[in-house]
Design a protein around this motif. Sequence first.
Motif, PDB file in Angstrom:
ATOM      1  N   ARG A  42     -10.568   8.481   5.969  1.00  0.00           N
ATOM      2  CA  ARG A  42     -10.683   7.347   5.069  1.00  0.00           C
ATOM      3  C   ARG A  42     -11.088   6.099   5.845  1.00  0.00           C
ATOM      4  NH1 ARG A  42      -8.010   8.151   0.188  1.00  0.00           N
ATOM      5  NH2 ARG A  42      -7.865  10.386  -0.222  1.00  0.00           N
ATOM      6  N   THR A  43     -11.505   5.077   5.092  1.00  0.00           N
ATOM      7  CA  THR A  43     -11.888   3.811   5.710  1.00  0.00           C
ATOM      8  C   THR A  43     -10.781   2.780   5.542  1.00  0.00           C
ATOM      9  OG1 THR A  43     -12.897   2.894   3.708  1.00  0.00           O
ATOM     10  CG2 THR A  43     -14.279   4.302   5.101  1.00  0.00           C
ATOM     11  N   HIS A  44     -10.820   1.787   6.408  1.00  0.00           N
ATOM     12  CA  HIS A  44      -9.814   0.724   6.380  1.00  0.00           C
ATOM     13  C   HIS A  44      -9.852  -0.040   5.057  1.00  0.00           C
ATOM     14  CE1 HIS A  44      -7.792  -2.796   8.747  1.00  0.00           C
ATOM     15  NE2 HIS A  44      -6.981  -2.224   7.901  1.00  0.00           N
ATOM     16  N   ASP A  45     -10.991  -0.062   4.381  1.00  0.00           N
ATOM     17  CA  ASP A  45     -11.126  -0.801   3.125  1.00  0.00           C
ATOM     18  C   ASP A  45     -10.194  -0.288   2.044  1.00  0.00           C
ATOM     19  OD1 ASP A  45     -13.068  -2.301   4.310  1.00  0.00           O
ATOM     20  OD2 ASP A  45     -14.743  -1.152   3.490  1.00  0.00           O
ATOM     21  N   GLU A  46      -9.737   0.970   2.181  1.00  0.00           N
ATOM     22  CA  GLU A  46      -8.883   1.557   1.157  1.00  0.00           C
ATOM     23  C   GLU A  46      -7.414   1.190   1.321  1.00  0.00           C
ATOM     24  OE1 GLU A  46     -10.112   5.757  -0.021  1.00  0.00           O
ATOM     25  OE2 GLU A  46     -11.090   5.516   1.919  1.00  0.00           O
ATOM     26  N   SER A  47      -7.051   0.538   2.423  1.00  0.00           N
ATOM     27  CA  SER A  47      -5.673   0.066   2.585  1.00  0.00           C
ATOM     28  C   SER A  47      -5.491  -1.216   1.782  1.00  0.00           C
ATOM     29  CB  SER A  47      -5.377  -0.180   4.063  1.00  0.00           C
ATOM     30  OG  SER A  47      -6.219  -1.185   4.576  1.00  0.00           O
ATOM     31  N   ARG A  48      -4.240  -1.547   1.467  1.00  0.00           N
ATOM     32  CA  ARG A  48      -4.007  -2.778   0.704  1.00  0.00           C
ATOM     33  C   ARG A  48      -2.575  -3.265   0.887  1.00  0.00           C
ATOM     34  NH1 ARG A  48      -4.139   1.400  -3.144  1.00  0.00           N
ATOM     35  NH2 ARG A  48      -2.379   1.486  -4.593  1.00  0.00           N
ATOM     36  N   THR A  49      -2.381  -4.546   0.634  1.00  0.00           N
ATOM     37  CA  THR A  49      -1.063  -5.158   0.682  1.00  0.00           C
ATOM     38  C   THR A  49      -0.439  -5.083  -0.707  1.00  0.00           C
ATOM     39  OG1 THR A  49      -1.696  -6.667   2.461  1.00  0.00           O
ATOM     40  CG2 THR A  49       0.207  -7.296   1.124  1.00  0.00           C
ATOM     41  N   LEU A  50       0.762  -4.519  -0.786  1.00  0.00           N
ATOM     42  CA  LEU A  50       1.447  -4.345  -2.066  1.00  0.00           C
ATOM     43  C   LEU A  50       2.276  -5.568  -2.440  1.00  0.00           C
ATOM     44  CD1 LEU A  50       2.685  -0.680  -1.516  1.00  0.00           C
ATOM     45  CD2 LEU A  50       0.633  -1.420  -2.738  1.00  0.00           C
ATOM     46  N   ALA A  51       2.837  -6.224  -1.424  1.00  0.00           N
ATOM     47  CA  ALA A  51       3.663  -7.417  -1.676  1.00  0.00           C
ATOM     48  C   ALA A  51       3.758  -8.190  -0.368  1.00  0.00           C
ATOM     49  CB  ALA A  51       5.046  -7.033  -2.172  1.00  0.00           C
ATOM     50  N   ASN A  64       2.713  -2.741   3.017  1.00  0.00           N
ATOM     51  CA  ASN A  64       1.312  -2.346   3.029  1.00  0.00           C
ATOM     52  C   ASN A  64       1.144  -0.847   2.774  1.00  0.00           C
ATOM     53  OD1 ASN A  64       0.137  -5.009   4.095  1.00  0.00           O
ATOM     54  ND2 ASN A  64       1.737  -4.529   5.572  1.00  0.00           N
ATOM     55  N   TYR A  65       0.059  -0.528   2.095  1.00  0.00           N
ATOM     56  CA  TYR A  65      -0.275   0.862   1.758  1.00  0.00           C
ATOM     57  C   TYR A  65      -1.506   1.301   2.537  1.00  0.00           C
ATOM     58  CZ  TYR A  65      -2.547   4.628  -0.831  1.00  0.00           C
ATOM     59  OH  TYR A  65      -3.188   5.790  -1.166  1.00  0.00           O
ATOM     60  N   TYR A  66      -1.466   2.532   3.058  1.00  0.00           N
ATOM     61  CA  TYR A  66      -2.596   3.119   3.773  1.00  0.00           C
ATOM     62  C   TYR A  66      -2.833   4.528   3.236  1.00  0.00           C
ATOM     63  CZ  TYR A  66      -1.478  -0.690   6.941  1.00  0.00           C
ATOM     64  OH  TYR A  66      -1.196  -1.944   7.462  1.00  0.00           O
ATOM     65  N   PRO A  67      -4.064   4.872   2.933  1.00  0.00           N
ATOM     66  CA  PRO A  67      -4.340   6.188   2.363  1.00  0.00           C
ATOM     67  C   PRO A  67      -4.220   7.294   3.404  1.00  0.00           C
ATOM     68  CG  PRO A  67      -6.391   5.034   2.788  1.00  0.00           C
ATOM     69  CD  PRO A  67      -5.290   4.055   3.080  1.00  0.00           C
ATOM     70  N   PRO A  68      -4.080   8.543   2.953  1.00  0.00           N
ATOM     71  CA  PRO A  68      -4.032   9.661   3.906  1.00  0.00           C
ATOM     72  C   PRO A  68      -5.303   9.738   4.739  1.00  0.00           C
ATOM     73  CG  PRO A  68      -3.392  10.365   1.695  1.00  0.00           C
ATOM     74  CD  PRO A  68      -3.939   8.982   1.560  1.00  0.00           C
ATOM     75  N   ARG A  69      -5.145  10.192   5.984  1.00  0.00           N
ATOM     76  CA  ARG A  69      -6.256  10.481   6.895  1.00  0.00           C
ATOM     77  C   ARG A  69      -7.054   9.241   7.306  1.00  0.00           C
ATOM     78  NH1 ARG A  69      -6.451  13.692   2.763  1.00  0.00           N
ATOM     79  NH2 ARG A  69      -8.417  12.849   1.977  1.00  0.00           N
ATOM     80  N   LEU A  70      -6.497   8.074   7.093  1.00  0.00           N
ATOM     81  CA  LEU A  70      -7.175   6.847   7.528  1.00  0.00           C
ATOM     82  C   LEU A  70      -7.235   6.801   9.059  1.00  0.00           C
ATOM     83  CD1 LEU A  70      -8.296   3.967   6.971  1.00  0.00           C
ATOM     84  CD2 LEU A  70      -5.927   3.162   7.035  1.00  0.00           C
ATOM     85  N   ARG A  71      -8.357   6.385   9.584  1.00  0.00           N
ATOM     86  CA  ARG A  71      -8.508   6.178  11.031  1.00  0.00           C
ATOM     87  C   ARG A  71      -8.875   4.718  11.276  1.00  0.00           C
ATOM     88  NH1 ARG A  71      -6.366  10.226  10.540  1.00  0.00           N
ATOM     89  NH2 ARG A  71      -6.817  12.272  11.454  1.00  0.00           N
ATOM     90  N   ALA A  73      -4.897   1.795  18.472  1.00  0.00           N
ATOM     91  CA  ALA A  73      -5.640   2.545  17.456  1.00  0.00           C
ATOM     92  C   ALA A  73      -4.640   3.356  16.655  1.00  0.00           C
ATOM     93  CB  ALA A  73      -6.663   3.462  18.118  1.00  0.00           C
ATOM     94  N   VAL A  74      -4.966   3.624  15.382  1.00  0.00           N
ATOM     95  CA  VAL A  74      -4.021   4.299  14.491  1.00  0.00           C
ATOM     96  C   VAL A  74      -4.711   5.462  13.793  1.00  0.00           C
ATOM     97  CG1 VAL A  74      -2.375   4.011  12.607  1.00  0.00           C
ATOM     98  CG2 VAL A  74      -2.903   2.068  14.097  1.00  0.00           C
TER      99      VAL A  74
END
Length: 275
Positions: free
Chosen positions: A4-13, A25-32, A77-78
């Motif tokens: 996944r791309t970093h663009d798919e992460s987001r701040t929830l609160a 913060n939310y991060y999708p599966p398999r994000l690099r 790196a994550v």
Amino acid sequence: MQPRTHDESRTLASREVAGLSLSENYYPPRLRMPRHAHEPASFSLVLAGGYAETFSRKTLDCKPSTLIFRPPAESHAVAFAEREVRIFRIDVPPDLLERMRECAPRAQSPTDFAGRVPAHLALKLYREFRAADQFSALSIEGLALELLAESGRSLARVSRRQPPLWLERAREMLHESLTDAPTLSCVAHAVGVHPVHLAHEFRKQYGASAGEYARRLRIVEACRLVAQTRLPLSAIATRVGFYDQSHFTNAFKRSTGMTPAAYRALFRTTQSLTN
């Protein structure tokens, strides 16, 4: 599967309290996430999912209830795992960081506080972050200061020298035997040292006795199972090595400040924020 791309992460609160920046913060599966750095020092508490965070000299395996301290501008790196990840992040302003470093010069490198007092304080801080009532700001400020103090205290206790190979092997044995931890004598025999010497060096290096360290590992694994699975709590108690659910519940509450059922309910609510 494509990462996944970093663009798919987001701040929830997010909240700003007493100079602290708090966010979930939310991060999708398999994000690099390629190597990058954040300017402020920060603590990251893993709420759900898992990932590997690689720094210049080490890689940390981050699971639910893991608390990572990251110095300012630390390059890393994550690589996120197959499940969605949620992280509670606490950005620390420079003045508070300097106060911590006055007492703990070792607060210059990434540190994993999983199973230690700072991780439990971070979880309490997250509960106040979620509460957001008229008292939460005051409570957040107090808990944040306590978190910094306990983090500094933990770092000050730990030996600065690299552990000998036999001591690292002793620690690995505890990680390999969560449900049936070996006795101190068995571990000492396996690594070729006297039990008294092992006990002394283990506490000096890791800031806890071997028994305390093993109990914390069991609670860390229990946190992961409670948060990420639907296994009955009685089954989780057995899986992580407690002889009954009552013993498990008492140990879990002493460690996290809440019962396993309350912990599961908290993370179920957190999960609904991403749906």
